[in-house]
Design a protein around this motif. Structure first.
Motif, PDB file in Angstrom:
ATOM      1  N   MET A  31       0.822  -1.207   0.000  1.00  0.00           N
ATOM      2  CA  MET A  31       0.000   0.000   0.000  1.00  0.00           C
ATOM      3  C   MET A  31       0.859   1.261   0.000  1.00  0.00           C
ATOM      4  SD  MET A  31      -2.861  -1.336   2.740  1.00  0.00           S
ATOM      5  CE  MET A  31      -3.992   0.045   2.637  1.00  0.00           C
ATOM      6  N   PHE A  32       1.954   1.231   0.764  1.00  0.00           N
ATOM      7  CA  PHE A  32       2.862   2.378   0.790  1.00  0.00           C
ATOM      8  C   PHE A  32       3.450   2.623  -0.588  1.00  0.00           C
ATOM      9  CE2 PHE A  32       7.194   3.984   0.993  1.00  0.00           C
ATOM     10  CZ  PHE A  32       7.023   5.178   1.686  1.00  0.00           C
ATOM     11  N   LEU A  33       3.923   1.563  -1.243  1.00  0.00           N
ATOM     12  CA  LEU A  33       4.540   1.711  -2.568  1.00  0.00           C
ATOM     13  C   LEU A  33       3.548   2.266  -3.584  1.00  0.00           C
ATOM     14  CD1 LEU A  33       7.060   1.237  -4.308  1.00  0.00           C
ATOM     15  CD2 LEU A  33       6.212  -1.074  -4.776  1.00  0.00           C
ATOM     16  N   ALA A  34       2.329   1.740  -3.578  1.00  0.00           N
ATOM     17  CA  ALA A  34       1.299   2.208  -4.516  1.00  0.00           C
ATOM     18  C   ALA A  34       0.972   3.679  -4.273  1.00  0.00           C
ATOM     19  CB  ALA A  34       0.046   1.356  -4.379  1.00  0.00           C
ATOM     20  N   THR A  35       0.838   4.060  -3.000  1.00  0.00           N
ATOM     21  CA  THR A  35       0.519   5.455  -2.667  1.00  0.00           C
ATOM     22  C   THR A  35       1.664   6.379  -3.021  1.00  0.00           C
ATOM     23  OG1 THR A  35      -0.829   4.659  -0.812  1.00  0.00           O
ATOM     24  CG2 THR A  35      -0.277   6.989  -0.827  1.00  0.00           C
ATOM     25  N   PHE A  36       2.884   5.957  -2.743  1.00  0.00           N
ATOM     26  CA  PHE A  36       4.059   6.790  -3.006  1.00  0.00           C
ATOM     27  C   PHE A  36       4.235   7.034  -4.502  1.00  0.00           C
ATOM     28  CE2 PHE A  36       8.656   7.421  -3.646  1.00  0.00           C
ATOM     29  CZ  PHE A  36       8.848   8.524  -2.835  1.00  0.00           C
ATOM     30  N   ILE A  37       4.079   5.984  -5.303  1.00  0.00           N
ATOM     31  CA  ILE A  37       4.189   6.133  -6.758  1.00  0.00           C
ATOM     32  C   ILE A  37       3.107   7.078  -7.278  1.00  0.00           C
ATOM     33  CG2 ILE A  37       3.972   4.926  -8.966  1.00  0.00           C
ATOM     34  CD1 ILE A  37       5.265   2.491  -7.619  1.00  0.00           C
ATOM     35  N   SER A  38       1.895   6.932  -6.762  1.00  0.00           N
ATOM     36  CA  SER A  38       0.789   7.815  -7.173  1.00  0.00           C
ATOM     37  C   SER A  38       1.074   9.254  -6.780  1.00  0.00           C
ATOM     38  CB  SER A  38      -0.522   7.345  -6.537  1.00  0.00           C
ATOM     39  OG  SER A  38      -0.818   6.020  -6.910  1.00  0.00           O
ATOM     40  N   TRP A  39       1.651   9.445  -5.606  1.00  0.00           N
ATOM     41  CA  TRP A  39       2.001  10.780  -5.116  1.00  0.00           C
ATOM     42  C   TRP A  39       3.047  11.427  -6.010  1.00  0.00           C
ATOM     43  CZ3 TRP A  39       5.524  12.379  -0.584  1.00  0.00           C
ATOM     44  CH2 TRP A  39       5.173  13.649  -0.133  1.00  0.00           C
ATOM     45  N   ILE A  40       4.061  10.629  -6.427  1.00  0.00           N
ATOM     46  CA  ILE A  40       5.103  11.117  -7.330  1.00  0.00           C
ATOM     47  C   ILE A  40       4.492  11.529  -8.668  1.00  0.00           C
ATOM     48  CG2 ILE A  40       7.140  10.441  -8.654  1.00  0.00           C
ATOM     49  CD1 ILE A  40       7.723  10.990  -5.725  1.00  0.00           C
ATOM     50  N   GLN A  41       3.530  10.753  -9.147  1.00  0.00           N
ATOM     51  CA  GLN A  41       2.846  11.077 -10.397  1.00  0.00           C
ATOM     52  C   GLN A  41       2.158  12.445 -10.305  1.00  0.00           C
ATOM     53  OE1 GLN A  41       2.221   9.130 -13.463  1.00  0.00           O
ATOM     54  NE2 GLN A  41       4.119   8.197 -12.755  1.00  0.00           N
ATOM     55  N   ILE A  42       1.589  12.736  -9.146  1.00  0.00           N
ATOM     56  CA  ILE A  42       0.917  14.028  -8.953  1.00  0.00           C
ATOM     57  C   ILE A  42       1.936  15.159  -8.890  1.00  0.00           C
ATOM     58  CG2 ILE A  42      -0.475  15.397  -7.351  1.00  0.00           C
ATOM     59  CD1 ILE A  42      -1.855  12.797  -6.507  1.00  0.00           C
ATOM     60  N   LEU A  43       3.001  14.974  -8.120  1.00  0.00           N
ATOM     61  CA  LEU A  43       3.974  16.038  -7.903  1.00  0.00           C
ATOM     62  C   LEU A  43       4.722  16.420  -9.171  1.00  0.00           C
ATOM     63  CD1 LEU A  43       5.537  15.024  -4.451  1.00  0.00           C
ATOM     64  CD2 LEU A  43       3.912  16.850  -4.900  1.00  0.00           C
ATOM     65  N   PHE A  44       5.116  15.425  -9.973  1.00  0.00           N
ATOM     66  CA  PHE A  44       5.995  15.702 -11.104  1.00  0.00           C
ATOM     67  C   PHE A  44       5.278  15.728 -12.463  1.00  0.00           C
ATOM     68  CE2 PHE A  44       8.848  14.088  -7.813  1.00  0.00           C
ATOM     69  CZ  PHE A  44       9.822  15.057  -7.834  1.00  0.00           C
ATOM     70  N   GLU A  45       4.120  15.099 -12.557  1.00  0.00           N
ATOM     71  CA  GLU A  45       3.424  15.063 -13.832  1.00  0.00           C
ATOM     72  C   GLU A  45       2.005  15.622 -13.764  1.00  0.00           C
ATOM     73  OE1 GLU A  45       3.581  11.264 -15.708  1.00  0.00           O
ATOM     74  OE2 GLU A  45       5.736  11.013 -15.389  1.00  0.00           O
ATOM     75  N   GLY A  46       1.528  15.927 -12.568  1.00  0.00           N
ATOM     76  CA  GLY A  46       0.165  16.420 -12.419  1.00  0.00           C
ATOM     77  C   GLY A  46      -0.880  15.398 -12.814  1.00  0.00           C
ATOM     78  N   ASN A  47      -0.518  14.113 -12.701  1.00  0.00           N
ATOM     79  CA  ASN A  47      -1.407  13.017 -13.094  1.00  0.00           C
ATOM     80  C   ASN A  47      -2.129  12.472 -11.861  1.00  0.00           C
ATOM     81  OD1 ASN A  47      -2.701  10.849 -14.232  1.00  0.00           O
ATOM     82  ND2 ASN A  47      -0.832   9.752 -14.826  1.00  0.00           N
ATOM     83  N   PHE A  48      -3.436  12.694 -11.775  1.00  0.00           N
ATOM     84  CA  PHE A  48      -4.225  12.278 -10.612  1.00  0.00           C
ATOM     85  C   PHE A  48      -4.953  10.947 -10.841  1.00  0.00           C
ATOM     86  CE2 PHE A  48      -3.575  16.720  -9.864  1.00  0.00           C
ATOM     87  CZ  PHE A  48      -3.572  16.877  -8.487  1.00  0.00           C
ATOM     88  N   VAL A  49      -4.798  10.363 -12.021  1.00  0.00           N
ATOM     89  CA  VAL A  49      -5.521   9.126 -12.330  1.00  0.00           C
ATOM     90  C   VAL A  49      -5.074   7.959 -11.432  1.00  0.00           C
ATOM     91  CG1 VAL A  49      -6.055   7.418 -14.098  1.00  0.00           C
ATOM     92  CG2 VAL A  49      -6.026   9.849 -14.686  1.00  0.00           C
ATOM     93  N   PRO A  50      -3.757   7.702 -11.290  1.00  0.00           N
ATOM     94  CA  PRO A  50      -3.335   6.554 -10.451  1.00  0.00           C
ATOM     95  C   PRO A  50      -3.856   6.612  -9.030  1.00  0.00           C
ATOM     96  CG  PRO A  50      -1.500   7.345 -11.766  1.00  0.00           C
ATOM     97  CD  PRO A  50      -2.599   8.346 -11.926  1.00  0.00           C
ATOM     98  N   ILE A  51      -3.824   7.819  -8.394  1.00  0.00           N
ATOM     99  CA  ILE A  51      -4.251   7.915  -6.995  1.00  0.00           C
ATOM    100  C   ILE A  51      -5.731   7.604  -6.850  1.00  0.00           C
ATOM    101  CG2 ILE A  51      -4.801  10.389  -7.019  1.00  0.00           C
ATOM    102  CD1 ILE A  51      -3.114   8.444  -4.153  1.00  0.00           C
ATOM    103  N   LYS A  52      -6.529   7.922  -7.862  1.00  0.00           N
ATOM    104  CA  LYS A  52      -7.968   7.633  -7.795  1.00  0.00           C
ATOM    105  C   LYS A  52      -8.219   6.127  -7.807  1.00  0.00           C
ATOM    106  CE  LYS A  52      -9.361  11.991  -9.976  1.00  0.00           C
ATOM    107  NZ  LYS A  52     -10.013  12.630 -11.141  1.00  0.00           N
ATOM    108  N   TYR A  53      -7.464   5.402  -8.632  1.00  0.00           N
ATOM    109  CA  TYR A  53      -7.575   3.943  -8.639  1.00  0.00           C
ATOM    110  C   TYR A  53      -7.095   3.362  -7.306  1.00  0.00           C
ATOM    111  CZ  TYR A  53      -8.721   3.519 -13.602  1.00  0.00           C
ATOM    112  OH  TYR A  53      -9.353   3.571 -14.821  1.00  0.00           O
ATOM    113  N   VAL A  54      -5.971   3.891  -6.814  1.00  0.00           N
ATOM    114  CA  VAL A  54      -5.406   3.409  -5.548  1.00  0.00           C
ATOM    115  C   VAL A  54      -6.385   3.623  -4.400  1.00  0.00           C
ATOM    116  CG1 VAL A  54      -3.618   3.874  -3.817  1.00  0.00           C
ATOM    117  CG2 VAL A  54      -2.995   3.646  -6.217  1.00  0.00           C
ATOM    118  N   LEU A  55      -7.012   4.794  -4.349  1.00  0.00           N
ATOM    119  CA  LEU A  55      -7.974   5.091  -3.278  1.00  0.00           C
ATOM    120  C   LEU A  55      -9.189   4.178  -3.343  1.00  0.00           C
ATOM    121  CD1 LEU A  55      -7.867   8.992  -3.346  1.00  0.00           C
ATOM    122  CD2 LEU A  55      -7.033   7.507  -1.521  1.00  0.00           C
ATOM    123  N   THR A  56      -9.649   3.884  -4.551  1.00  0.00           N
ATOM    124  CA  THR A  56     -10.788   2.974  -4.713  1.00  0.00           C
ATOM    125  C   THR A  56     -10.458   1.585  -4.196  1.00  0.00           C
ATOM    126  OG1 THR A  56     -11.484   4.215  -6.687  1.00  0.00           O
ATOM    127  CG2 THR A  56     -12.424   2.017  -6.371  1.00  0.00           C
TER     128      THR A  56
END
Length: 222
Positions: A31-56
């Motif tokens: 769970m930590f790895l999935a959240t961290f990767i999603s967080w990096i996607q938001i910070l550096f690419e502005g991509n919020f799609v992965p975090i939405k799947y992870v949260l679901t």
């Protein structure tokens, strides 16, 4: 039906329902790895799609753990498969259910704000950081911060905590930190700090492509 909808498992030699701490830590690491990767996607690419799947996935998983049984949690099943060759470390289920309710509330908050309302703010950023801290402590140090909060709400002492921290045992000699070790630690930190000051300009130089110069030289040869 009672055998299916049950929090924790009955193990011979334990007077309360218990869970396997090893698979819980493995699941927390996933769970930590999935959240961290999603967080990096938001910070550096502005991509919020992965975090939405992870949260679901997280919200669904916590719901299964708490309202059906941890045995049917998909992430805990993966964790069980990963550590299946290790001896189980049994921990009390009561404090874990409290900690996972915290996880459910945090993931539900994030899910509503980000997946349903499609928003982000300092609230989602703070909650995400808190989740990362909780999962990191669980997987890296075996410390369940939610279980520690359990003690503040319930007078009864938790049983079978990870690493037997609930028991008032004296530390073994190998667990004690000596004055020499403290001195070495602070000396190391001081050296790193001084080196950072002395070589800051050099470290801030942009790295060059290791092979770029070699390729250019081959191209320019007559």
């Amino acid at each position: 039906m009672n055998h299916i909808i049950k929090f924790g498992e009955d193990v011979k030699g334990f007077n309360i329902s218990v869970l396997n701490e090893r698979e819980i830590r493995a699941a927390a690491g996933i769970m930590f790895l999935a959240t961290f990767i999603s967080w990096i996607q938001i910070l550096f690419e502005g991509n919020f799609v992965p975090i939405k799947y992870v949260l679901t996935i997280f919200l669904s998983d916590f719901s299964i753990r708490l309202f059906i049984s941890p045995k049917f949690s998909p992430i805990l099943i993966i964790g069980r498969l990963i550590v299946s060759n290790q001896n189980p470390e049994y921990v009390g289920a009561k404090q874990k259910v409290f900690a996972w309710y915290i996880g459910l509330i945090l993931s539900a908050t994030m899910f509503v704000l980000m997946a349903i309302f499609n928003t982000y703010s300092y609230i989602t950023g703070t909650v995400c950081l808190l989740c990362l801290i909780l999962m990191f402590f669980e997987t890296a140090f075996g410390i369940c911060l939610g279980c520690k909060v359990y003690k503040l709400f319930y007078k009864e002492r938790a049983q079978y905590c990870p690493g037997e921290v609930c028991e008032l045992n004296e530390k073994h000699e190998i667990q004690k930190v000596s004055k020499n070790q403290i001195f070495v630690f602070f000396t190391f930190v001081s050296i790193v700090f001084i080196a950072g000051i002395l070589f800051n300009e050099k470290l801030n130089e942009r790295p060059r492509d290791l092979f770029q110069k070699h390729i250019k030289s081959k191209v320019t040869q007559p």
